[in-house]
Each structure stands twice: as structure tokens, then as C-alpha cells.
Scaffold this motif. Structure first.
Motif, mmCIF file in Angstrom:
data_model
loop_
_atom_site.group_PDB
_atom_site.id
_atom_site.type_symbol
_atom_site.label_atom_id
_atom_site.label_comp_id
_atom_site.label_asym_id
_atom_site.label_seq_id
_atom_site.Cartn_x
_atom_site.Cartn_y
_atom_site.Cartn_z
ATOM 1 N N GLY A 1 -3.065 15.109 17.251
ATOM 2 C CA GLY A 1 -3.446 16.514 17.366
ATOM 3 C C GLY A 1 -2.423 17.471 16.784
ATOM 4 N N ALA B 1 -4.883 19.246 12.163
ATOM 5 C CA ALA B 1 -5.485 19.518 13.464
ATOM 6 C C ALA B 1 -5.702 21.007 13.698
ATOM 7 C CB ALA B 1 -4.610 18.942 14.570
ATOM 8 N N SER C 1 -4.325 17.595 21.291
ATOM 9 C CA SER C 1 -5.047 16.529 21.979
ATOM 10 C C SER C 1 -4.230 15.959 23.131
ATOM 11 C CB SER C 1 -5.385 15.390 21.008
ATOM 12 O OG SER C 1 -6.186 15.843 19.953
ATOM 13 N N SER D 1 -10.224 14.236 20.032
ATOM 14 C CA SER D 1 -9.771 14.515 18.665
ATOM 15 C C SER D 1 -9.340 15.970 18.562
ATOM 16 C CB SER D 1 -10.887 14.253 17.648
ATOM 17 O OG SER D 1 -11.310 12.911 17.669
ATOM 18 N N GLY D 2 -8.290 16.191 17.802
ATOM 19 C CA GLY D 2 -7.790 17.552 17.615
ATOM 20 C C GLY D 2 -8.411 18.269 16.435
ATOM 21 N N CYS D 3 -9.302 17.585 15.712
ATOM 22 C CA CYS D 3 -10.044 18.241 14.624
ATOM 23 C C CYS D 3 -11.256 17.398 14.293
ATOM 24 C CB CYS D 3 -9.159 18.459 13.385
ATOM 25 S SG CYS D 3 -8.894 16.975 12.390
#
Length: 552
Positions: free
Chosen positions: A417, A424, A428, A456-458
Motif C-alpha cells: 500500500g 497506491a 493497506s 489492496s491499496g489501489c
């Protein structure tokens, strides 16, 4: 496990020396960062938010104690004392200095490891079931063919610059623990009526911006023809995959836009030209590689260990740990053991140098000198005698690795993340930590039952949120981190993409949202043994949406 031959050694050594020269030219200013980028990516080096990151290949997730100790040495000497195990069965070091990376690669080469093709638009590290060669439900060990694929795909001159990265996974058991249906190519080992080995070939799976479940392109490709068929698939992708838009460049988009039947026809046409040629795998070569993966010599032991049962009576925590983290083995008197890298409040997938060394000691003494990395970001001792489990447990307790949560709510998958990754949109790691702390009570987790949370951070979905029972995606909303929740994802033979339940939540609201989802599930399930997915599929999303959002 596989041992380098003369070609492997020369090849890896030459590439390490080549990259050392490239790094020297970058540090001197002879190469700009833009010029250096494609060179470093070919060697597993990323530029993240705060530092370079080195991603190390662990083919089909298999390591020896010597290799694990070398990773620990690198963590201590060149990083901040830890490494991060990933969902691709790799390991990442997040803080190496660029000038040190050639030395790191040299140290890896000494123990038959490298970082090649862990990044870039090429065929990435081939992954497999982390219980391969041990699982009671296994048809055959998938790692020999994974090794054949590794050799075929390494620096393949035609496939080094594909339209986009390309991932292959292999499963050899009746239960899919390799998530083959969310890979560019997923291979399921099967047998024909005569007992001959072959593979179902699934093509076009993936997550990211446009998540899709793979389509079965061929229900049986004989083992000897597998490389020719794979080459046919990747050639068609390389020829027709889009290069004008990186968001539409994966093979899943080609499958979707072309149609399964038309793509199958194109692959079959290509395959017809390749079949029976130089890509035919000689039976003697398959058998030669299989010898590297021959099972250990297991001493005859009773199916039930009286010694272990007595130890469990003396220490109930041992029984709790084994009830959650033990997996059936094909040989009586043995088991596979998951080592959770998800302590309550910890960073999913991280292991310190000391912990790596502790695991190396344990597998050298009790585990036939073998450890696996799972795509759930845990470690596995694939072969351990039931009689030895009390000593193994004691060693894990001493190393801080005895968390009894494999498969439970706090066994969370999370990408690095925004704490590390330049791609990102949101963090996360803190979300995973907050959720695990909210549900820290192991007794409560066991009452809830198996439940996967993936973060997930993106939208690139490195945390596999699309296939979590509960998926969490970090998004940026006008400079503020918000988290979108999906329900109903699954990565295995019942693969499914989770559905968005509604508007996102601010970071501080995510644990409450998960609490609400869990409470709703418990209220809706038919008895304590109905799994989360079964209950969700039976009642639908409506009760969960109502509980989360009410009338809004």
C-alpha cells in the motif's frame, strides 16, 4: 528440490555481472533514471516511494534452509532486518541501497537464487500449490512441470517484451490452492482415462482494473505437448495483445474482446504448427526433473501420534494451534504445517531475519530441509512428523511465529500500500492491523469460522481483494483515503469476483464495517458450520447492504 545445472549458474552469474555494470553507470550519471528503468526492471528492482525495492524470485514457492538463511543475512545486512513475502510466493526487500544490489544478487546466486523476471512485461515467477508434493488430495506434484515452465520462460527471446506482465500458476490437487482461474494462464493437472498426465489450460484470468475469471481453453493437453501449447497461447497474445493502452493490455482483455471460441481457434492453429517439434518435452527430461522433487524418505510412523496427543493434553495451546494450522499429508504419521506471518497487529507477510533463521533451523532439523511460501503470505513446512510437532511448536513460540489463525479472519492478505508503493492510493497495512486487533480474540475467530479478508491499496489488486470473501480496496477521494468493500470473492475451483456492496468507508470506519458484515453473517447462517460464502450465496447481498447502510 531443483538444483542449478551448469547453464543456470553461468546464466545467473553473467546477468549479475551485467547488472553490476549498469548500476555503476547509473550511479555515475552515465545513465538517467529513465534509461536505467528497463534495465533494473529486468532484474527485479523497483523504485518505490522512499527507496528502491528488490523482488526476489522463489520459483513455485520452494526454499531450502540454506536459501532462507541467506535471505535473513541480506535482510540484516542490507535492509532493515526483515523481508516481505508476497502473494506471488516471492520476497521483497523494501530498503536496499542501489549500490548494494549487485552484491545482494551475488549472494543470492551463491545459493541458487535470483531476481530475474520478477518485474517487467515478461512471464513472471511460476507459482504452485504451497502443499505440492505433500497434500493428501494431490493427483501429482505440479512442481516438476512448473520447473520445466520456468526453464522455458526464462529469458525467452520472443517473450521478454510482452504487451503486459504475464503470470502462470499450476495446481496438482483436486482443490485449487494456486488460484489458477485468476491468472493469465492457469494449469490444472488431470489424468485421462488411461492414467496419462495432462493439463486443463485456463486462459485470461486476472484482477486489477478489470477483474475476470479465466476461460478453459483446452480440457486436456498431454504433458509432452504442454510447452508447445503454452507457446501457442503466448504467441497469440504477443501478436494481438494491445500495446496502445496498458490498462487493456493483459491477455484477459484479448480473450474478452476476441471471444473464447475465436481465441481457441487461433491458439489451436498456432499449436498445430508447434506440436511434435522442438518444444515436445522428452519423457526422460520430465523424469530427470522429477527426481529433484522426489519425496523425502519417510520413516514408517503410526497415523496417530501418542506422543503428540500427550503433549496436547499437557498444553492446550498446542492443540489449538494444530487444529488451525495443520494440513493433512499423503503419508500417515506426517502433516504439513502453516506458519502464520499474521500476528495480531502485525504487518501481513513480514518476517524478521531472526524469524527466518528460526524457521530455517526448524526445517533443517524436523522438516527435511524444505520450506514453502504460500500466496497467502505465510510460510509452510510441507513435511513434518506428528511426533516432532511439540518441538516445532516450541520453536515457533520462541520465534513469535505461533499464531493459530491460518484461514481465519485475522489471516489477512494485504499489499504494502501507500506506506511503500508509488502506485497506491491508500494504505493497506494499517487497515489490516486495525481489523486484526478488533478481532484479536482467537476464540471468537474460530466461532466465526474460515473467512478470508484481502486488502489492496489501489486498483492493481496486489492484495487480491477481488477474490476475498471480504475484499477491501483503498481509493483516494479528494485527498482522503476511503475503502470500498466487496463481498463474495473466491480464488479456488469456485472462483468468483466479489461484488461492491456500496459507498466506501473512511479508514476509521472499516473495522466497524467488518464487524457489521460478520454479525450479519452469523445472524443469517444456518448453523455454526455454514461457511461465509455459502451463506452469502444463499441469502444474497441485500441483508449485508441493509446492515451496512440502512435506508441511505
Amino acid at each position: 528440490m531443483y538444483r542449478y545445472d551448469e547453464f543456470d549458474r553461468e546464466f545467473v552469474t553473467a546477468r549479475t555481472a551485467q547488472f553490476a555494470d549498469q548500476v555503476e553507470r547509473r550511479l555515475s550519471g552515465e545513465l538517467t533514471e529513465d534509461e536505467f528503468r528497463p534495465l533494473r526492471l529486468q532484474n527485479g528492482v523497483y523504485l518505490q516511494l522512499h527507496a528502491y525495492m528488490l523482488r526476489i524470485a522463489i520459483p513455485y514457492g520452494t526454499l531450502s534452509s540454506r536459501q532462507l538463511r541467506r535471505l535473513a543475512l541480506i535482510a540484516r545486512r542490507f535492509d532493515k532486518g526483515y523481508g516481505h513475502f508476497t502473494t506471488r510466493q516471492n520476497l521483497q526487500f523494501n530498503w536496499p541501497r542501489l549500490e548494494d544490489i549487485p552484491e545482494i544478487l551475488g549472494l543470492l546466486a551463491e545459493v541458487e537464487m535470483h531476481a530475474l523476471q520478477t518485474s517487467g512485461n515478461c512471464i513472471r515467477n511460476v507459482t504452485a500449490d504451497h502443499f505440492a508434493g505433500a497434500a493428501a488430495d494431490e493427483i501429482a506434484d505440479p512442481r516438476p512441470i512448473a520447473e520445466v515452465i520456468r526453464q522455458w520462460s526464462s529469458i525467452h527471446p520472443e517473450f521478454l517484451f510482452l504487451p503486459r506482465k504475464f503470470k502462470i500458476a499450476v495446481s496438482g490437487a483436486t482443490r485449487d490452492r494456486a488460484a489458477i482461474r485468476v491468472h493469465d494462464i492457469g494449469l490444472q493437472l488431470v489424468k485421462d482415462e488411461a492414467g496419462g498426465l495432462g493439463y486443463e489450460v485456463w486462459v485470461g484470468g486476472g484482477q486489477g482494473r478489470t477483474p475476470m475469471i479465466a476461460k478453459c481453453l483446452n480440457s486436456f493437453v498431454p504433458e509432452v505437448d504442454l510447452l508447445a501449447y503454452l507457446e501457442a497461447v503466448v504467441r497469440v497474445y504477443n501478436r494481438y495483445g494491445r500495446r496502445d493502452n496498458k490498462y487493456k493490455a493483459r491477455i484477459k482483455i484479448l480473450v474478452h474482446e476476441t471471444g473464447t471460441e475465436e481465441l481457441r481457434a487461433q491458439v489451436e492453429e498456432e499449436f498445430a504448427q508447434l506440436k511434435g517439434g522442438v518444444l515436445t518435452i522428452p519423457a526422460e527430461e520430465i523424469r530427470r526433473i522429477e527426481t529433484y522433487f522426489a519425496p523425502p524418505t519417510f520413516a514408517a510412523r503410526p497415523a496417530v501420534s501418542e506422543r503428540l496427543e500427550a503433549a496436547k493434553r499437557a498444553d492446550p495451546s498446542l492443540g489449538v494451534f494444530l487444529a488451525q494450522n495443520l494440513h493433512p499429508h499423503k503419508v500417515p504419521g506426517y502433516a504439513s504445517l502453516t506458519i502464520s506471518l499474521k500476528p495480531i497487529g502485525g504487518i501481513p507477510g513480514d518476517a524478521t531475519a531472526e524469524q527466518m533463521e528460526a524457521v530455517a533451523d526448524l526445517v533443517e532439523t524436523y522438516g527435511f530441509d524444505e520450506v514453502r511460501v504460500s500466496h497467502e503470505q505465510n510460510l509452510v513446512i510441507p513435511h513434518v512428523a506428528l511426533d516432532d510437532l511439540p518441538e516445532v511448536y516450541a520453536g515457533l513460540v520462541a520465534a513469535g511465529l505461533a499464531t493459530a489463525n491460518a484461514g481465519l479472519l485475522s489471516d489477512i492478505i494485504a499489499c504494502p500500500g501507500l506506506d511503500y508503493c508509488a502506485l497506491a492510493n491508500a494504505r493497506s497495512i494499517p487497515i489490516a492491523q486495525a481489523i486484526s486487533e478488533r478481532f484479536a480474540d482467537l476464540g471468537r475467530q474460530r466461532e466465526i469460522g474460515p473467512l478470508s479478508i484481502k486488502i489492496s491499496g489501489c486498483i492493481n489488486a496486489c492484495g487480491h481483494h477481488h477474490v476475498g470473501h471480504i475484499g477491501i480496496l483503498g481509493v483516494d477521494r479528494k485527498g482522503e483515503e476511503f475503502y470500498q468493500i466487496t463481498l463474495g470473492g473466491a480464488p479456488g475451483e469456485d472462483a468468483a469476483i466479489g461484488e461492491i456492496v456500496g459507498p466506501g468507508f473512511p479508514a476509521e470506519g472499516v473495522p466497524d464495517a467488518i464487524e457489521t458484515i460478520v454479525d450479519t453473517y452469523i445472524a443469517q447462517r444456518e448453523g455454526p458450520h455454514e461457511p461465509f460464502l455459502a451463506a452469502l450465496r444463499r441469502v444474497g447481498h441485500a441483508p449485508f447492504k441493509e446492515a451496512l447502510y440502512g435506508a441511505r
